[in-house]
Design a protein around this motif. Structure first.
Motif, mmCIF file in Angstrom:
data_model
loop_
_atom_site.group_PDB
_atom_site.id
_atom_site.type_symbol
_atom_site.label_atom_id
_atom_site.label_comp_id
_atom_site.label_asym_id
_atom_site.label_seq_id
_atom_site.Cartn_x
_atom_site.Cartn_y
_atom_site.Cartn_z
ATOM 1 N N GLY A 75 -47.226 -53.162 -12.559
ATOM 2 C CA GLY A 75 -47.984 -52.033 -13.091
ATOM 3 C C GLY A 75 -48.658 -51.284 -11.960
ATOM 4 O O GLY A 75 -49.141 -51.878 -11.013
ATOM 5 N N ASN A 76 -48.681 -49.963 -12.027
ATOM 6 C CA ASN A 76 -49.201 -49.210 -10.885
ATOM 7 C C ASN A 76 -50.024 -47.997 -11.299
ATOM 8 O O ASN A 76 -49.996 -46.968 -10.650
ATOM 9 N N ASP A 77 -50.762 -48.116 -12.388
ATOM 10 C CA ASP A 77 -51.456 -46.944 -12.897
ATOM 11 C C ASP A 77 -52.953 -47.173 -13.065
ATOM 12 O O ASP A 77 -53.509 -46.929 -14.133
ATOM 13 N N LEU A 78 -53.619 -47.639 -12.038
ATOM 14 C CA LEU A 78 -55.074 -47.758 -12.050
ATOM 15 C C LEU A 78 -55.677 -46.442 -11.566
ATOM 16 O O LEU A 78 -55.241 -45.879 -10.563
ATOM 17 N N SER A 79 -56.684 -45.958 -12.270
ATOM 18 C CA SER A 79 -57.311 -44.700 -11.859
ATOM 19 C C SER A 79 -58.742 -44.647 -12.365
ATOM 20 O O SER A 79 -59.151 -45.459 -13.203
ATOM 21 N N VAL A 80 -59.510 -43.700 -11.858
ATOM 22 C CA VAL A 80 -60.909 -43.531 -12.253
ATOM 23 C C VAL A 80 -61.224 -42.039 -12.310
ATOM 24 O O VAL A 80 -60.666 -41.241 -11.548
ATOM 25 N N ALA A 81 -62.090 -41.665 -13.245
ATOM 26 C CA ALA A 81 -62.505 -40.274 -13.386
ATOM 27 C C ALA A 81 -63.994 -40.220 -13.709
ATOM 28 O O ALA A 81 -64.554 -41.170 -14.268
ATOM 29 N N ILE A 82 -64.635 -39.127 -13.343
ATOM 30 C CA ILE A 82 -66.054 -38.902 -13.636
ATOM 31 C C ILE A 82 -66.185 -37.642 -14.483
ATOM 32 O O ILE A 82 -65.627 -36.593 -14.133
ATOM 33 N N ARG A 83 -66.889 -37.749 -15.583
ATOM 34 C CA ARG A 83 -67.213 -36.586 -16.407
ATOM 35 C C ARG A 83 -68.707 -36.326 -16.286
ATOM 36 O O ARG A 83 -69.518 -37.150 -16.704
ATOM 37 N N ALA A 84 -69.061 -35.191 -15.708
ATOM 38 C CA ALA A 84 -70.477 -34.891 -15.444
ATOM 39 C C ALA A 84 -70.714 -33.395 -15.585
ATOM 40 O O ALA A 84 -69.793 -32.586 -15.396
ATOM 41 N N PRO A 85 -71.945 -33.001 -15.895
ATOM 42 C CA PRO A 85 -72.252 -31.563 -15.950
ATOM 43 C C PRO A 85 -72.188 -30.956 -14.555
ATOM 44 O O PRO A 85 -72.344 -31.651 -13.548
ATOM 45 N N ALA A 86 -71.947 -29.653 -14.506
ATOM 46 C CA ALA A 86 -71.856 -28.981 -13.207
ATOM 47 C C ALA A 86 -73.221 -28.781 -12.578
ATOM 48 O O ALA A 86 -73.367 -28.812 -11.347
ATOM 49 N N THR A 87 -74.268 -28.578 -13.411
ATOM 50 C CA THR A 87 -75.609 -28.337 -12.891
ATOM 51 C C THR A 87 -76.628 -29.146 -13.687
ATOM 52 O O THR A 87 -76.371 -29.555 -14.823
ATOM 53 N N VAL A 88 -77.777 -29.370 -13.074
ATOM 54 C CA VAL A 88 -78.892 -30.024 -13.741
ATOM 55 C C VAL A 88 -80.179 -29.489 -13.133
ATOM 56 O O VAL A 88 -80.260 -29.247 -11.918
ATOM 57 N N ASN A 89 -81.182 -29.236 -13.955
ATOM 58 C CA ASN A 89 -82.464 -28.735 -13.454
ATOM 59 C C ASN A 89 -83.267 -29.878 -12.827
ATOM 60 O O ASN A 89 -83.252 -31.004 -13.314
ATOM 61 N N ARG A 90 -83.948 -29.556 -11.773
ATOM 62 C CA ARG A 90 -84.745 -30.559 -11.079
ATOM 63 C C ARG A 90 -85.796 -31.134 -12.036
ATOM 64 O O ARG A 90 -86.483 -30.413 -12.755
ATOM 65 N N GLY A 91 -85.902 -32.448 -12.048
ATOM 66 C CA GLY A 91 -86.856 -33.130 -12.899
ATOM 67 C C GLY A 91 -86.328 -33.450 -14.287
ATOM 68 O O GLY A 91 -86.942 -34.236 -15.015
ATOM 69 N N ASP A 92 -85.192 -32.858 -14.664
ATOM 70 C CA ASP A 92 -84.628 -33.119 -15.988
ATOM 71 C C ASP A 92 -83.813 -34.406 -15.999
ATOM 72 O O ASP A 92 -83.313 -34.870 -14.961
ATOM 73 N N SER A 93 -83.657 -34.972 -17.169
ATOM 74 C CA SER A 93 -82.762 -36.103 -17.353
ATOM 75 C C SER A 93 -81.329 -35.594 -17.501
ATOM 76 O O SER A 93 -81.099 -34.492 -18.021
ATOM 77 N N TYR A 94 -80.389 -36.351 -17.042
ATOM 78 C CA TYR A 94 -78.981 -35.996 -17.191
ATOM 79 C C TYR A 94 -78.172 -37.280 -17.362
ATOM 80 O O TYR A 94 -78.649 -38.376 -17.096
ATOM 81 N N SER A 95 -76.946 -37.122 -17.813
ATOM 82 C CA SER A 95 -76.059 -38.273 -17.967
ATOM 83 C C SER A 95 -74.642 -37.882 -17.566
ATOM 84 O O SER A 95 -74.263 -36.710 -17.608
ATOM 85 N N PHE A 96 -73.888 -38.866 -17.179
ATOM 86 C CA PHE A 96 -72.469 -38.665 -16.870
ATOM 87 C C PHE A 96 -71.714 -39.941 -17.245
ATOM 88 O O PHE A 96 -72.314 -40.994 -17.480
ATOM 89 N N THR A 97 -70.414 -39.835 -17.314
ATOM 90 C CA THR A 97 -69.570 -40.957 -17.725
ATOM 91 C C THR A 97 -68.533 -41.245 -16.657
ATOM 92 O O THR A 97 -67.864 -40.327 -16.157
ATOM 93 N N VAL A 98 -68.407 -42.517 -16.303
ATOM 94 C CA VAL A 98 -67.359 -42.969 -15.381
ATOM 95 C C VAL A 98 -66.309 -43.692 -16.210
ATOM 96 O O VAL A 98 -66.627 -44.625 -16.954
ATOM 97 N N ILE A 99 -65.065 -43.268 -16.088
ATOM 98 C CA ILE A 99 -63.975 -43.822 -16.893
ATOM 99 C C ILE A 99 -62.973 -44.490 -15.964
ATOM 100 O O ILE A 99 -62.389 -43.846 -15.082
ATOM 101 N N TYR A 100 -62.769 -45.791 -16.152
ATOM 102 C CA TYR A 100 -61.784 -46.556 -15.405
ATOM 103 C C TYR A 100 -60.579 -46.797 -16.309
ATOM 104 O O TYR A 100 -60.736 -47.207 -17.458
#
Length: 216
Positions: A75-100
């Motif tokens: 098997g040869n199909d290991l990969s990873v991706a990140i889903r995140a917003p392009a911008t975030v305001n300073r001091g604000d909370s934000y979240s992103f997802t890492v997908i393996y």
């Protein structure tokens, strides 16, 4: 088994596949045995399903070597991706997802995972994980944009475990591990071809803090 045998004594020894400590990613290909010299009573052979063998030992037995044959998972199909917003305001909370992901048709065991935010390890991501065939694991990460910098750098990596082909096309022989009474070269080498990977095992993303939110 005793170290020394008298001519009138007989002993036996058993070799088992599971006595060989290998990564779970290696696939078992079978057992092979070769006698020197080969006789009518002691003949060479092989089995794709046999996982252990017991050999009686006495002073008239020819030398013999047993091979337990393994090959790495193709098997040869290991990969990873990140889903995140392009911008975030300073001091604000934000979240992103890492997908393996393991998009191949074979399971992958003991896969190493890693992710960082501005170089700091993401503790929500486990160090190792098993991946069944055609599965993915997603990890949501929540942070606060409390950096003084203008960007937040996200980085993620999925490793290639031992016994698992990825990223390089090659022709290779199955890994052969053996128990022997007298060493001798095997006469039945085999080859396998592993395909070329087209996946991405390292990825990164950048969150920009808008100029209006930057300190003056």
């Amino acid at each position: 088994m005793p170290e020394l045998l008298y001519p009138y004594q007989t002993a036996s020894v058993t070799f088992r596949k599971d006595d060989i400590k290998l990564s779970r990613n290696f696939q078992y290909m079978g057992l092979e045995w070769n006698y020197t010299p080969e006789t009518a009573e002691y003949t060479d052979g092989e089995s794709e399903t046999q996982t252990e063998i017991t050999q009686k030992i006495h002073y008239q037995i020819p030398s013999v070597q047993f091979y337990f044959k393994f090959k790495a998972c193709e098997g040869n199909d290991l990969s990873v991706a990140i889903r995140a917003p392009a911008t975030v305001n300073r001091g604000d909370s934000y979240s992103f997802t890492v997908i393996y992901m393991n998009s191949g048709g074979s399971p992958a065991y003991d896969v190493t995972l890693k992710g960082t935010v501005d170089g700091v390890n993401i503790e929500e991501i486990p160090v190792t994980q098993d991946f069944p065939a055609n599965t993915s694991k997603a990890y949501e990460v929540k942070r606060t944009a409390d950096t003084a910098e203008d960007e937040i750098r996200l980085w993620a990596h999925i490793g290639v475990p031992e016994g698992f082909y990825d990223a390089i096309s090659a022709t290779t022989r199955p890994r052969r591990l053996y128990g022997s009474l007298t060493p001798r070269r095997s006469r039945r080498p085999a080859t396998t071809t592993c395909p070329t990977s087209r996946t991405r095992r390292i990825t990164q993303a950048t969150l920009t803090i808008p100029r209006m939110n930057r300190p003056t």
